[in-house]
Design a protein around this motif. Sequence first.
Motif, PDB file in Angstrom:
ATOM      1  N   PRO A  67       4.327  48.694  91.467  1.00 24.27           N
ATOM      2  CA  PRO A  67       5.514  48.885  92.317  1.00 24.27           C
ATOM      3  C   PRO A  67       5.829  47.633  93.130  1.00 24.27           C
ATOM      4  O   PRO A  67       5.036  46.701  93.212  1.00 24.27           O
ATOM      5  N   ALA A  68       7.002  47.652  93.736  1.00 24.77           N
ATOM      6  CA  ALA A  68       7.400  46.559  94.632  1.00 24.77           C
ATOM      7  C   ALA A  68       7.022  46.919  96.065  1.00 24.77           C
ATOM      8  O   ALA A  68       6.998  48.090  96.447  1.00 24.77           O
ATOM      9  N   VAL A  69       6.703  45.898  96.857  1.00 26.06           N
ATOM     10  CA  VAL A  69       6.402  46.079  98.285  1.00 26.06           C
ATOM     11  C   VAL A  69       7.358  45.194  99.058  1.00 26.06           C
ATOM     12  O   VAL A  69       7.406  43.987  98.847  1.00 26.06           O
ATOM     13  N   SER A  70       8.140  45.796  99.948  1.00 28.86           N
ATOM     14  CA  SER A  70       9.144  45.064 100.742  1.00 28.86           C
ATOM     15  C   SER A  70      10.051  44.222  99.828  1.00 28.86           C
ATOM     16  O   SER A  70      10.350  43.067 100.111  1.00 28.86           O
ATOM     17  N   GLY A  71      10.427  44.821  98.706  1.00 25.94           N
ATOM     18  CA  GLY A  71      11.362  44.140  97.806  1.00 25.94           C
ATOM     19  C   GLY A  71      10.717  43.117  96.885  1.00 25.94           C
ATOM     20  O   GLY A  71      11.388  42.505  96.055  1.00 25.94           O
ATOM     21  N   ARG A  72       9.406  42.925  97.024  1.00 27.80           N
ATOM     22  CA  ARG A  72       8.727  41.935  96.180  1.00 27.80           C
ATOM     23  C   ARG A  72       7.704  42.638  95.293  1.00 27.80           C
ATOM     24  O   ARG A  72       6.827  43.336  95.791  1.00 27.80           O
ATOM     25  N   ARG A  73       7.845  42.486  93.991  1.00 26.38           N
ATOM     26  CA  ARG A  73       6.973  43.203  93.067  1.00 26.38           C
ATOM     27  C   ARG A  73       5.552  42.658  93.117  1.00 26.38           C
ATOM     28  O   ARG A  73       5.332  41.451  93.138  1.00 26.38           O
ATOM     29  N   ILE A  74       4.594  43.570  93.147  1.00 27.29           N
ATOM     30  CA  ILE A  74       3.185  43.182  93.053  1.00 27.29           C
ATOM     31  C   ILE A  74       2.941  42.619  91.658  1.00 27.29           C
ATOM     32  O   ILE A  74       3.397  43.184  90.665  1.00 27.29           O
ATOM     33  N   LYS A  75       2.240  41.504  91.587  1.00 31.59           N
ATOM     34  CA  LYS A  75       1.931  40.902  90.284  1.00 31.59           C
ATOM     35  C   LYS A  75       0.425  40.856  90.069  1.00 31.59           C
ATOM     36  O   LYS A  75      -0.312  40.365  90.925  1.00 31.59           O
ATOM     37  N   ILE A  76      -0.018  41.391  88.936  1.00 26.05           N
ATOM     38  CA  ILE A  76      -1.422  41.259  88.516  1.00 26.05           C
ATOM     39  C   ILE A  76      -1.430  40.211  87.412  1.00 26.05           C
ATOM     40  O   ILE A  76      -0.869  40.416  86.341  1.00 26.05           O
ATOM     41  N   ARG A  77      -2.050  39.070  87.693  1.00 28.17           N
ATOM     42  CA  ARG A  77      -1.947  37.934  86.771  1.00 28.17           C
ATOM     43  C   ARG A  77      -3.085  37.850  85.772  1.00 28.17           C
ATOM     44  O   ARG A  77      -2.920  37.319  84.680  1.00 28.17           O
ATOM     45  N   TYR A  78      -4.251  38.365  86.176  1.00 32.40           N
ATOM     46  CA  TYR A  78      -5.444  38.039  85.397  1.00 32.40           C
ATOM     47  C   TYR A  78      -6.517  39.063  85.706  1.00 32.40           C
ATOM     48  O   TYR A  78      -6.580  39.588  86.810  1.00 32.40           O
ATOM     49  N   ALA A  79      -7.336  39.378  84.713  1.00 30.05           N
ATOM     50  CA  ALA A  79      -8.449  40.304  84.930  1.00 30.05           C
ATOM     51  C   ALA A  79      -9.659  39.834  84.140  1.00 30.05           C
ATOM     52  O   ALA A  79      -9.530  39.196  83.095  1.00 30.05           O
ATOM     53  N   THR A  80     -10.840  40.158  84.651  1.00 31.94           N
ATOM     54  CA  THR A  80     -12.069  39.810  83.938  1.00 31.94           C
ATOM     55  C   THR A  80     -13.153  40.807  84.319  1.00 31.94           C
ATOM     56  O   THR A  80     -13.068  41.455  85.368  1.00 31.94           O
ATOM     57  N   GLN A  81     -14.146  40.976  83.458  1.00 31.14           N
ATOM     58  CA  GLN A  81     -15.296  41.806  83.799  1.00 31.14           C
ATOM     59  C   GLN A  81     -16.339  40.913  84.450  1.00 31.14           C
ATOM     60  O   GLN A  81     -16.780  39.933  83.861  1.00 31.14           O
ATOM     61  N   VAL A  82     -16.718  41.260  85.680  1.00 29.37           N
ATOM     62  CA  VAL A  82     -17.666  40.412  86.409  1.00 29.37           C
ATOM     63  C   VAL A  82     -19.108  40.896  86.288  1.00 29.37           C
ATOM     64  O   VAL A  82     -20.037  40.122  86.479  1.00 29.37           O
ATOM     65  N   LYS A  83     -19.286  42.183  85.978  1.00 32.42           N
ATOM     66  CA  LYS A  83     -20.638  42.728  85.838  1.00 32.42           C
ATOM     67  C   LYS A  83     -20.601  43.911  84.888  1.00 32.42           C
ATOM     68  O   LYS A  83     -19.544  44.497  84.640  1.00 32.42           O
ATOM     69  N   SER A  84     -21.791  44.251  84.387  1.00 33.40           N
ATOM     70  CA  SER A  84     -21.961  45.537  83.717  1.00 33.40           C
ATOM     71  C   SER A  84     -22.963  46.335  84.547  1.00 33.40           C
ATOM     72  O   SER A  84     -23.393  45.907  85.604  1.00 33.40           O
ATOM     73  N   ARG A  85     -23.315  47.534  84.056  1.00 38.26           N
ATOM     74  CA  ARG A  85     -24.329  48.364  84.712  1.00 38.26           C
ATOM     75  C   ARG A  85     -24.020  48.707  86.163  1.00 38.26           C
ATOM     76  O   ARG A  85     -24.815  48.353  87.018  1.00 38.26           O
ATOM     77  N   PRO A  86     -22.893  49.353  86.511  1.00 38.51           N
ATOM     78  CA  PRO A  86     -21.824  49.844  85.646  1.00 38.51           C
ATOM     79  C   PRO A  86     -20.744  48.782  85.438  1.00 38.51           C
ATOM     80  O   PRO A  86     -20.740  47.748  86.130  1.00 38.51           O
ATOM     81  N   PRO A  87     -19.812  49.018  84.495  1.00 39.50           N
ATOM     82  CA  PRO A  87     -18.726  48.047  84.271  1.00 39.50           C
ATOM     83  C   PRO A  87     -17.929  47.790  85.555  1.00 39.50           C
ATOM     84  O   PRO A  87     -17.496  48.727  86.220  1.00 39.50           O
TER      85      PRO A  87
END
Length: 450
Positions: free
Chosen positions: A381-401
Motif C-alpha cells: 500500500p501507499a503511505v501518505s501518498g508514497r507507495r512502500i517499495k520492497i526492493r530486495y529480499a534474502t534468506q539470512v538464516k535457517s533453523r528456522p527460515p
Amino acid sequence: MDMPTVAIVGRPNVGKSTLFNRLVGKKLALVDDRPGVTRDRREGDVRFGGLHFRVIDTAGLEESDAATLMGRMRMQTEAAILAADVVLFVIDARAGVLPADQPFAELVRRAGCPVILIANKAEGGTGLSGTYEAFTLGLGDPIPFSAEHGEGLGELHEALKGVLPKPDPEDDEEDEDAPGGRSLKVAIVGRPNAGKSTLINRMLGEDRLLVGPEAGITRDSISLDWEWRGRKIKLHDTAGMRRRARIDDKLEKLAVSDGLRAVRFAEVVVVLLDATIPFEKQDLTIIDLVESEGRAVVIGLNKWDLVADQPGLLKQLREDCTRLLPQVRGVAVVPLSGLAGEGLDKLMQAVVQAAEVWDKRISTSRINDWLSEATSRNPPPAVSGRRIKIRYATQVKSRPPHFALFGNQLNALPKSYTRYLVNGLREAFELPGTPIRLSLRTSQNPFDKG
C-alpha cells in the motif's frame, strides 16, 4: 547447534578480503587495491586456535541508491550483519576514522550483536593515531592489526573467544560423518497426562519411563538415545506443562522450566494432544511457545484409537488446526496411539520432514523472482501518498527460515501484508508448519528518493 557466523564489514578498501583470506587460510577472496572488488558475500569455514566458525566477507559499505549495483551490494552487507553472531568492523588505521565510517558504525550497533573493532594496516606501529581515533566510533577498544602480515591475530583470537557462542558439548561428542550422522534432537511436550511417556516407551520398545494414570508423574526432562530407520534420534520426554496459575509447588515450577529448556534444546518438538479433548487453550499456548522459540513443530493426536470410529474427525481437526494456528500453517497433524503402538512410523516421517523444512536454504535469486511476482500481483500500500517499495529480499538464516526484506518505509507495512508475504513464502518454497521469521530493513539513505 549451527556453526557461529562472523561477518567482516567496513568501508571499501580497508582490507576486509585480506583479513578473510588470512582467517580462512587460503586465497578465496579476490584482493585488489581498487575499492569495491568484492560484490557478493563470500563464506568460508575457519578453524582458528580451537575456535570453529563461518566467516563472511562482504562488499564495502557505501551510501548508495538501493536500485543501483552498489545499493544491492550494501543490502547484501546489511543482510550479513543481520545474520551474524559477531561482527568484525574494519577501519584503515593509516587513513583514520572517516566521516563514512560513522553511519555504518551506527548500523552495526543497531544489529545488537557483539562487535570487534579492527584497526587494519597498522603493521610495524604505523597508523597509531588512526587506531586511537577508532575509539570515537563507540565500538569498544580497537585491535591494532595487519591482515597482510598477520599481526594482531593473538588479540583477535582472545576477543573472538570471549564473544562467540559456546558450542554444545553434546554436539562435539557426535561424529557427523559416522553412520546415521548427528543425532536429531526431538522433544515431546504436551499437557499433563497426554501420554508422552507411554509414547516414548512404545518407541523404545521397553518401559524406560514411569507411566501411570496420575497426571504429572514425569518431573524431569529425560534425554534418551534412539534410532529410527538408521537415523540417530535424541528423545526428550518432558514434564507436562500446566498453566502457570495452576502451578503451586516449587518442584512443579522447576519441572515446567525444565520442559522449556528441553524445547530450546530441541530441533523438532512433537506437541502431543489428547485426541479425545484436542486443542484446549493450554495446547494452543504450548504450540505458540514452541513457535516463538523458533522450533520445528509436529502435532501428534494421541489416543486416536478411542475416537477412530468418528468419520470425518481427522479432516475436521486439521481444519481446526489451520484456523487456530495460522503461525504454523501447514503443520503436520498425525493421529497415533502410544498405547497401541499405531501411527509411530508416520509420526517419525513427519518429524524428519519437519527438520528438513526447518533447515531449508533458498537462493537469493529465487527469493527475488518470487518477490517481484508477489509485489506485482499485490503491490504494497501507499503511505501518505508514497507507495512502500520492497526492493530486495534474502534468506539470512535457517533453523528456522529467516528472511530479510530491504526497501523504503517498510516499518509502515501493515501486518496483513507481512502475513501475505509469509504465506507466499510458505507456499512458493514449500515451508509448511515451520516458524518463519521476517525482518524489515528500511533504507537509511537520504539520497534514496524511492
